[in-house]
Design a protein around this motif. Structure first.
Motif, PDB file in Angstrom:
ATOM      1  N   ASP A 192      20.854  77.805  45.351  1.00  0.00           N
ATOM      2  CA  ASP A 192      20.659  77.035  46.585  1.00  0.00           C
ATOM      3  C   ASP A 192      21.961  77.007  47.384  1.00  0.00           C
ATOM      4  O   ASP A 192      22.986  76.502  46.927  1.00  0.00           O
ATOM      5  CB  ASP A 192      20.228  75.611  46.219  1.00  0.00           C
ATOM      6  CG  ASP A 192      19.849  74.777  47.430  1.00  0.00           C
ATOM      7  OD1 ASP A 192      20.237  75.117  48.558  1.00  0.00           O
ATOM      8  OD2 ASP A 192      19.167  73.748  47.237  1.00  0.00           O
ATOM      9  N   HIS A 194      22.764  75.210  49.768  1.00  0.00           N
ATOM     10  CA  HIS A 194      23.169  73.862  50.155  1.00  0.00           C
ATOM     11  C   HIS A 194      23.992  73.149  49.092  1.00  0.00           C
ATOM     12  O   HIS A 194      24.695  72.190  49.399  1.00  0.00           O
ATOM     13  CB  HIS A 194      21.925  73.006  50.468  1.00  0.00           C
ATOM     14  CG  HIS A 194      21.111  73.542  51.599  1.00  0.00           C
ATOM     15  ND1 HIS A 194      19.731  73.564  51.580  1.00  0.00           N
ATOM     16  CD2 HIS A 194      21.475  74.099  52.780  1.00  0.00           C
ATOM     17  CE1 HIS A 194      19.289  74.095  52.704  1.00  0.00           C
ATOM     18  NE2 HIS A 194      20.313  74.435  53.438  1.00  0.00           N
ATOM     19  N   THR A 195      23.898  73.608  47.864  1.00  0.00           N
ATOM     20  CA  THR A 195      24.587  72.906  46.773  1.00  0.00           C
ATOM     21  C   THR A 195      25.668  73.741  46.099  1.00  0.00           C
ATOM     22  O   THR A 195      26.461  73.205  45.337  1.00  0.00           O
ATOM     23  CB  THR A 195      23.572  72.468  45.695  1.00  0.00           C
ATOM     24  OG1 THR A 195      22.878  73.625  45.196  1.00  0.00           O
ATOM     25  CG2 THR A 195      22.558  71.494  46.288  1.00  0.00           C
ATOM     26  N   SER A 197      29.057  76.090  45.503  1.00  0.00           N
ATOM     27  CA  SER A 197      30.449  76.048  45.955  1.00  0.00           C
ATOM     28  C   SER A 197      30.942  77.474  46.159  1.00  0.00           C
ATOM     29  O   SER A 197      30.916  78.299  45.242  1.00  0.00           O
ATOM     30  CB  SER A 197      31.312  75.339  44.901  1.00  0.00           C
ATOM     31  OG  SER A 197      32.661  75.336  45.304  1.00  0.00           O
ATOM     32  N   ASN A 248      27.191  77.111  55.807  1.00  0.00           N
ATOM     33  CA  ASN A 248      27.390  76.425  54.529  1.00  0.00           C
ATOM     34  C   ASN A 248      28.683  76.852  53.854  1.00  0.00           C
ATOM     35  O   ASN A 248      29.361  76.052  53.216  1.00  0.00           O
ATOM     36  CB  ASN A 248      26.196  76.664  53.612  1.00  0.00           C
ATOM     37  CG  ASN A 248      25.040  75.722  53.907  1.00  0.00           C
ATOM     38  OD1 ASN A 248      24.981  74.621  53.376  1.00  0.00           O
ATOM     39  ND2 ASN A 248      24.129  76.147  54.768  1.00  0.00           N
ATOM     40  N   SER A 252      31.712  74.342  52.969  1.00  0.00           N
ATOM     41  CA  SER A 252      32.091  74.250  51.562  1.00  0.00           C
ATOM     42  C   SER A 252      33.583  74.489  51.348  1.00  0.00           C
ATOM     43  O   SER A 252      34.148  73.989  50.368  1.00  0.00           O
ATOM     44  CB  SER A 252      31.286  75.280  50.757  1.00  0.00           C
ATOM     45  OG  SER A 252      31.751  75.380  49.428  1.00  0.00           O
TER      46      SER A 252
END
Length: 254
Positions: A192, A194-195, A197, A248, A252
């Protein structure tokens, strides 16, 4: 007024084979021509209305290029755009020089992205997010296609690119040693976005509009990424997907 030979030459640059033979391409419309006049590209010829020349006299003078003042009707005869009431520039192509990611640098890689509009959009996305290098497979749309140049809205002047064999490129990068750079790739079954790193640098591979990243490039991906779906759409446009992933990555790594 243009001569018949000049007109035929400019019109020939609508086609890839003549762009390759002459080492030149077209930049069309006020915004894009202003951008290329302010860039390090060599402008061989400028066709423009009297109004455009007056408004951009300093840019034109600095470039010291051959300039022909022409009416709008003449521009419309040689342009690829549906409407162009300002300018057309004949510009020299650049050498296809190899590129690699430097320390902490993020580089976009396109595997068989064939739609010129998508490539132009990706150039704009790269420019927006400060990405300066774009590595393209041999089968990716030609960057000098007028549709790519138009869709990039001048961003082609600030992003460097290289075309070549991607498996050979990644194999070469891995042999050079030094700190290993991650190679992210967009897949339906990845982590994902969005999560996860991201590292501060590396390569992001975006695949073909229909088939995704090809089997010859897939083995070089070190981390698969996906954009989770919350609705019923079958897929995302590759340009939109590129923007989501790059955004993203930027958030991040702040």
């Amino acid at each position: 007024m243009l001569t018949n030979n000049q007109r035929k030459y400019i019109q020939s640059l609508h086609q890839k084979k003549f762009r390759q033979q002459s080492g030149a391409f077209l930049v069309e419309g006020a915004k894009s021509v202003q951008e290329v006049l302010a860039s390090d590209f060599t402008v061989d010829m400028l066709l423009a209305t009297e109004g455009f020349c007056k408004e951009n006299a300093r840019l034109i003078d600095n470039k010291r290029t051959q300039t022909e003042i022409v009416p709008v009707s003449e521009l419309e005869r040689v342009t690829t755009l549906e409407s162009n009431n300002a300018a057309v520039a004949v510009v020299k192509t650049k050498d296809n020089r190899p590129l690699v990611a430097g320390p902490g640098e993020f580089v976009l890689v396109l595997d068989d992205v064939r739609d010129p509009g998508n490539l132009g959009t990706i150039l704009r996305i790269a420019d927006w997010y400060g990405i300066r290098k774009l590595i393209c497979s041999d089968t990716t749309a030609e960057v000098y296609n007028p549709k790519v140049i138009s869709a990039s809205k001048g961003s082609f002047t600030r992003v460097n690119w290289w075309y070549g064999n991607l498996p050979a490129f990644f194999a070469g990068v891995s042999k050079e040693g030094g700190p290993e750079m991650p190679v992210y790739g967009a897949f339906l079954d990845g982590n994902d976005v969005h999560t996860m790193s991201f590292g501060k640098g590396g390569y992001l591979v975006m695949g073909n509009e229909s088939n995704g990243i090809g089997p010859a490039v897939s083995p070089f991906i070190t981390e698969k990424i996906t954009i989770p779906r919350f609705g019923e759409a079958e897929s995302l446009n590759v340009g939109i997907a590129t923007a989501v992933i790059v955004d993203n990555w930027k958030r991040s790594t702040k």
